[in-house]
Design a protein around this motif. Structure first.
Motif, PDB file in Angstrom:
ATOM      1  N   LEU A   7       0.802  -1.224   0.000  1.00 60.01           N
ATOM      2  CA  LEU A   7       0.000   0.000   0.000  1.00 60.01           C
ATOM      3  C   LEU A   7       0.839   1.281   0.000  1.00 60.01           C
ATOM      4  O   LEU A   7       0.317   2.380  -0.058  1.00 60.01           O
ATOM      5  N   ALA A   8       2.156   1.136   0.075  1.00 63.77           N
ATOM      6  CA  ALA A   8       3.005   2.326   0.222  1.00 63.77           C
ATOM      7  C   ALA A   8       3.431   2.903  -1.119  1.00 63.77           C
ATOM      8  O   ALA A   8       3.519   2.191  -2.102  1.00 63.77           O
ATOM      9  N   ASP A   9       3.674   4.215  -1.133  1.00 63.84           N
ATOM     10  CA  ASP A   9       4.305   4.784  -2.325  1.00 63.84           C
ATOM     11  C   ASP A   9       5.386   5.773  -1.916  1.00 63.84           C
ATOM     12  O   ASP A   9       5.539   6.104  -0.737  1.00 63.84           O
ATOM     13  N   SER A  10       6.129   6.251  -2.900  1.00 65.07           N
ATOM     14  CA  SER A  10       7.337   7.002  -2.576  1.00 65.07           C
ATOM     15  C   SER A  10       7.049   8.337  -1.894  1.00 65.07           C
ATOM     16  O   SER A  10       7.917   8.877  -1.209  1.00 65.07           O
ATOM     17  N   SER A  11       5.826   8.870  -2.048  1.00 66.58           N
ATOM     18  CA  SER A  11       5.552  10.153  -1.400  1.00 66.58           C
ATOM     19  C   SER A  11       5.684  10.027   0.122  1.00 66.58           C
ATOM     20  O   SER A  11       5.993  10.994   0.811  1.00 66.58           O
ATOM     21  N   GLU A  12       5.467   8.819   0.622  1.00 63.69           N
ATOM     22  CA  GLU A  12       5.578   8.641   2.075  1.00 63.69           C
ATOM     23  C   GLU A  12       7.016   8.763   2.547  1.00 63.69           C
ATOM     24  O   GLU A  12       7.281   9.167   3.677  1.00 63.69           O
ATOM     25  N   LEU A  13       7.925   8.406   1.674  1.00 58.28           N
ATOM     26  CA  LEU A  13       9.332   8.586   2.032  1.00 58.28           C
ATOM     27  C   LEU A  13       9.674  10.074   2.105  1.00 58.28           C
ATOM     28  O   LEU A  13      10.432  10.501   2.973  1.00 58.28           O
ATOM     29  N   VAL A  14       9.079  10.841   1.216  1.00 58.92           N
ATOM     30  CA  VAL A  14       9.326  12.290   1.219  1.00 58.92           C
ATOM     31  C   VAL A  14       8.954  12.865   2.581  1.00 58.92           C
ATOM     32  O   VAL A  14       9.710  13.615   3.189  1.00 58.92           O
ATOM     33  N   GLU A  15       7.814  12.430   3.065  1.00 57.57           N
ATOM     34  CA  GLU A  15       7.331  12.916   4.357  1.00 57.57           C
ATOM     35  C   GLU A  15       8.304  12.560   5.490  1.00 57.57           C
ATOM     36  O   GLU A  15       8.684  13.410   6.296  1.00 57.57           O
ATOM     37  N   VAL A  16       8.721  11.299   5.537  1.00 60.89           N
ATOM     38  CA  VAL A  16       9.645  10.889   6.600  1.00 60.89           C
ATOM     39  C   VAL A  16      10.980  11.603   6.431  1.00 60.89           C
ATOM     40  O   VAL A  16      11.587  12.073   7.397  1.00 60.89           O
ATOM     41  N   ASN A  17      11.402  11.698   5.194  1.00 61.79           N
ATOM     42  CA  ASN A  17      12.684  12.333   4.924  1.00 61.79           C
ATOM     43  C   ASN A  17      12.678  13.789   5.403  1.00 61.79           C
ATOM     44  O   ASN A  17      13.640  14.247   6.021  1.00 61.79           O
ATOM     45  N   ASN A  18      11.596  14.482   5.155  1.00 59.25           N
ATOM     46  CA  ASN A  18      11.497  15.866   5.632  1.00 59.25           C
ATOM     47  C   ASN A  18      11.624  15.932   7.142  1.00 59.25           C
ATOM     48  O   ASN A  18      12.298  16.801   7.684  1.00 59.25           O
ATOM     49  N   TYR A  19      10.967  15.004   7.798  1.00 62.78           N
ATOM     50  CA  TYR A  19      11.047  14.959   9.261  1.00 62.78           C
ATOM     51  C   TYR A  19      12.494  14.755   9.714  1.00 62.78           C
ATOM     52  O   TYR A  19      13.003  15.465  10.584  1.00 62.78           O
ATOM     53  N   VAL A  20      13.140  13.786   9.090  1.00 58.08           N
ATOM     54  CA  VAL A  20      14.520  13.471   9.472  1.00 58.08           C
ATOM     55  C   VAL A  20      15.438  14.665   9.222  1.00 58.08           C
ATOM     56  O   VAL A  20      16.298  14.993  10.052  1.00 58.08           O
ATOM     57  N   ARG A  21      15.255  15.333   8.082  1.00 53.97           N
ATOM     58  CA  ARG A  21      16.083  16.512   7.762  1.00 53.97           C
ATOM     59  C   ARG A  21      15.973  17.579   8.842  1.00 53.97           C
ATOM     60  O   ARG A  21      16.962  18.168   9.241  1.00 53.97           O
ATOM     61  N   THR A  22      14.746  17.823   9.320  1.00 54.14           N
ATOM     62  CA  THR A  22      14.599  18.904  10.302  1.00 54.14           C
ATOM     63  C   THR A  22      15.228  18.537  11.648  1.00 54.14           C
ATOM     64  O   THR A  22      15.484  19.404  12.463  1.00 54.14           O
ATOM     65  N   HIS A  23      15.478  17.244  11.864  1.00 51.58           N
ATOM     66  CA  HIS A  23      16.095  16.848  13.133  1.00 51.58           C
ATOM     67  C   HIS A  23      17.570  16.506  12.993  1.00 51.58           C
ATOM     68  O   HIS A  23      18.208  16.059  13.936  1.00 51.58           O
ATOM     69  N   HIS A  24      18.076  16.708  11.799  1.00 55.14           N
ATOM     70  CA  HIS A  24      19.472  16.375  11.569  1.00 55.14           C
ATOM     71  C   HIS A  24      20.377  17.497  12.068  1.00 55.14           C
ATOM     72  O   HIS A  24      20.074  18.661  11.892  1.00 55.14           O
ATOM     73  N   VAL A  25      21.483  17.146  12.719  1.00 58.40           N
ATOM     74  CA  VAL A  25      22.479  18.187  13.038  1.00 58.40           C
ATOM     75  C   VAL A  25      23.797  17.800  12.370  1.00 58.40           C
ATOM     76  O   VAL A  25      24.088  16.614  12.182  1.00 58.40           O
ATOM     77  N   ASP A  26      24.580  18.792  12.022  1.00 57.67           N
ATOM     78  CA  ASP A  26      25.855  18.506  11.369  1.00 57.67           C
ATOM     79  C   ASP A  26      26.783  17.785  12.327  1.00 57.67           C
ATOM     80  O   ASP A  26      26.865  18.145  13.501  1.00 57.67           O
ATOM     81  N   PRO A  27      27.484  16.774  11.830  1.00 59.16           N
ATOM     82  CA  PRO A  27      28.412  16.052  12.703  1.00 59.16           C
ATOM     83  C   PRO A  27      29.588  16.936  13.126  1.00 59.16           C
ATOM     84  O   PRO A  27      29.844  17.970  12.502  1.00 59.16           O
ATOM     85  N   SER A  28      30.249  16.501  14.185  1.00 60.19           N
ATOM     86  CA  SER A  28      31.359  17.288  14.717  1.00 60.19           C
ATOM     87  C   SER A  28      32.510  17.323  13.717  1.00 60.19           C
ATOM     88  O   SER A  28      33.069  16.286  13.365  1.00 60.19           O
TER      89      SER A  28
END
Ligand code: GP9
Ligand code: MN
Length: 627
Positions: A214-235
């Motif tokens: 039942l899944a399609d790629s738009s759902e990855l976009v959604e999760v990916n956006n979430y992950v991006r906003t919580h990503h911090v640059d590594p040391s």
């Protein structure tokens, strides 16, 4: 022959008995199923029966004896084919068939070419029940046309149900949470029987396939956006400081942080690891938490390799081994590393053999790669000290750089040891489990020391990063009273949450980077942290953790069950506590984090349940269009 001598449903009875007994004989002769006690033997004996009663019992609804007979021949044939297919498969893979492997054509490449060579004339025995039923049909006179009476059928199926419940009840007593945890195919087969096991497997696999479809790629976009906003640059300071080095990861079975730098009745529990906490080349994280669920060790491996949360209701290694992953092993493989896992247990445990394939781990050195000498086995199998010794010998042969993961076993419930391996006394609480836990933890500490020595002796030490992590708690809440005695304080939900801390050490020989890092982190952070040290870019990866050395790393750890820890607060048992003091505080302090914790888990679950990484191009970080 006089038909009166033979009751109407004799053929049914013969079929059930013949397949039942044949299956049991095949269990004992065709597979190597370990049996530890009489109860397990009895369950094994009983296990084929319930399904056979139901399946063959459908004949009771058929009016014409000829149809009944045809049906019974067909069913004995079907069950024989299933059993025989497993035998043939087992001869090559020492494992039972699971639905996904039937669709993995590369498995069958191997199987097909050698299958002919493994068919023996004596294999006819696997079909003996079919033959017996055919003979019975020929010699037992056909009874007159009649369906079984309603009351007769009812009694029959009540009996069948009773057998099923007896079987499941005994299995549950012998292996609690057998079906929800489903840790080992062998364990499943031996407890619920080969035929029920296949039904269960079909259920698990089709459930996950349906959700995936039942899944399609738009759902990855959604999760990916979430992950991006919580990503911090590594040391930037730590990026690449261990570039090109071998990576050795040791899973410290059941080890908990409360044993580090601690004493038990005046005895030091982890002298070697205590030394590491002050070592100039070791970074030690005292506020590091496990995030495992039902999948225990395998969940910790999942977190480590993928920086995704394991699943809530099942062991993800079992239910989603067919997914696409972007594991740390695969990343390192792409950088020219040879990758493997070493673990002296059967390879099907936790479905590791299947999952490691999906995670693109080059090699799995399982129990078959070890020689367990006299006195080298205890409790769950090979003792950690000889295990490490032989593992380092394997490493000597590996092309470098390598990534080798070692999973220990001795410090596992029920924490038993041979006398000669006990280096400290037991604790003196009313929990034998906790009492022995200190001794096996002490043994594991010694084993790690020997691992370091062995790596030095074999010239592998200098060029390797050694990471050690505890997989999950060893002492559950059932032992709270004993824990309270040891810690000298009551085990509140706050304390329980703090007891989910597991050791985490990163040892980089010659780096001079050693320090105690108080940052709050968790297993989800291991992948980004390590890959950054090795100079492997994870910028576009879909991962839920962050580099523990990153200055902006958010100190917010979510447990698999929704509890969480921040620098200020601990949320546990639906209550809010102040971190540090453990004082109960107003719920409103924790409120803002509660939804955030749930969101993290839900997004991660979605990645897995819908298999969204198949829409992701690891090279470019772009979406792939799949029809
Ligand atoms: C089994 C070992 C222990 O191979 O990893 O598993 P656990 O019971 O700790 O999950
Ligand atoms: Mn474990």
């Amino acid at each position: 022959m006089n038909s009166k001598k033979w009751p109407t449903h004799s053929i049914l009875a013969i079929a059930v008995l013949a397949t039942w007994l044949k299956t049991y004989i095949v269990y004992k002769t065709g597979f190597s199923i370990t049996i530890d006690n009489f109860m397990q033997e009895f369950i094994l004996f009983l296990s084929p029966l319930s399904l056979l009663l139901f399946l063959y019992g459908a004949a009771l609804f058929m009016k014409k004896p000829a149809n009944r007979n045809r049906y019974l021949v067909a069913m004995t044939l079907v069950t024989s084919i299933i059993l025989y297919a497993n035998i043939a498969f087992y001869r090559f893979f020492s494992d039972f068939i699971t639905l996904p492997v039937l669709f993995q054509t590369d498995n069958f490449g191997d199987l097909g070419s050698s299958a002919a060579a493994s068919i023996f004339l004596t294999d006819i025995f696997y079909f003996s029940d079919v033959i017996l039923v055919l003979i019975a049909i020929k010699f037992i006179p056909v009874a007159k046309e009649e369906v079984a009476s309603v009351s007769g059928r009812r009694a029959y199926f009540i009996l069948s149900g009773a057998v099923l419940f007896l079987n499941l009840g005994l299995a549950e007593a012998e292996r609690p949470q057998l079906l929800t945890r489903s840790f080992d195919r062998e364990m499943l087969v031996k407890n619920i029987g080969m035929y029920n096991y296949h039904l269960y497997d079909v259920y698990i696999q089709s459930k996950s396939q349906a959700q995936r479809a039942l899944a399609d790629s738009s759902e990855l976009v959604e999760v990916n956006n979430y992950v991006r906003t919580h990503h911090v640059d590594p040391s930037p300071d730590m990026t690449g400081i261990a570039e090109g080095k071998n990576l050795i990861i040791v899973t410290l079975e059941s080890m908990q942080t409360f044993t580090i730098n601690a004493e038990m009745n005046g005895e030091t529990v982890t002298p070697f690891l205590n030394g590491l906490t002050e070592d100039e080349d070791t970074i030690y994280f005292p506020n590091f938490y496990h995030q495992t669920g039902l999948g225990k060790t395998s969940d910790s491996e999942f977190l480590l390799e993928n920086s995704l949360y394991p699943l809530g209701g099942s062991a993800v290694f079992f239910t989603h081994a067919g997914n696409t992953y972007n594991s740390m092993a695969e990343k390192l493989g792409n950088q020219g590393y040879s990758t493997n896992v070493q673990h002296a247990n059967t390879k099907s445990f936790w479905n590791r053999d299947m999952m490691y394939d999906s995670m693109n781990i080059d090699e799995f050195l399982d129990i078959q790669s070890y020689e367990i000498g006299e006195g080298q086995a205890v409790n769950w199998g090979m003792k950690d000290i000889p295990f490490f010794e032989q593992s380092v010998a394997h490493m000597k042969e590996m092309p470098q750089p390598f990534y080798s993961r070692l999973i220990t076993l001795t410090n596992h419930y029920p924490f038993t040891l041979d006398e000669e391996d006990k280096m400290i006394d037991e604790f003196d609480s009313n929990s034998g489990t906790l009492n022995r836990f200190f001794q096996t933890t002490r043994y594991l500490d010694e084993a790690v020391k020997e691992l370091f020595d062995e790596l030095k002796a074999q010239g592998l030490y200098e060029n390797s990063v050694i990471m050690l992590y505890g997989d999950h708690y060893g002492i559950s809440e059932n032992h709270n009273a004993a824990m309270a005695q040891y810690l000298g304080k009551e085990i509140t939900p706050y304390e329980s949450a703090q007891l989910q801390r597991v050791p985490f050490f990163i040892h980089i020989p010659g780096s001079g980077e050693g320090h105690v890092n108080e940052k709050i982190g968790a297993q989800i952070d291991m992948r980004p942290t390590l890959l950054n040290l090795l100079g492997v870019d994870t910028e576009s990866d879909v991962q839920f953790g962050n580099d523990l050395f990153a200055p902006e790393k958010e100190e917010f750890v979510v447990f698999r069950d929704g509890r969480f820890v921040t620098k200020e607060y601990v949320y546990a048992g639906n209550s809010c506590y102040e971190n540090g003091t453990g004082d109960l505080i107003d719920q409103s302090f924790c409120e803002p984090y509660i939804d955030e914790a749930v969101a993290k888990l839900e997004y991660s679950d979605k990645m897995i349940i819908k298999d969204l990484l198949r829409f992701y191009d690891e090279e470019t970080g772009e979406l792939i269009d799949i029809e």
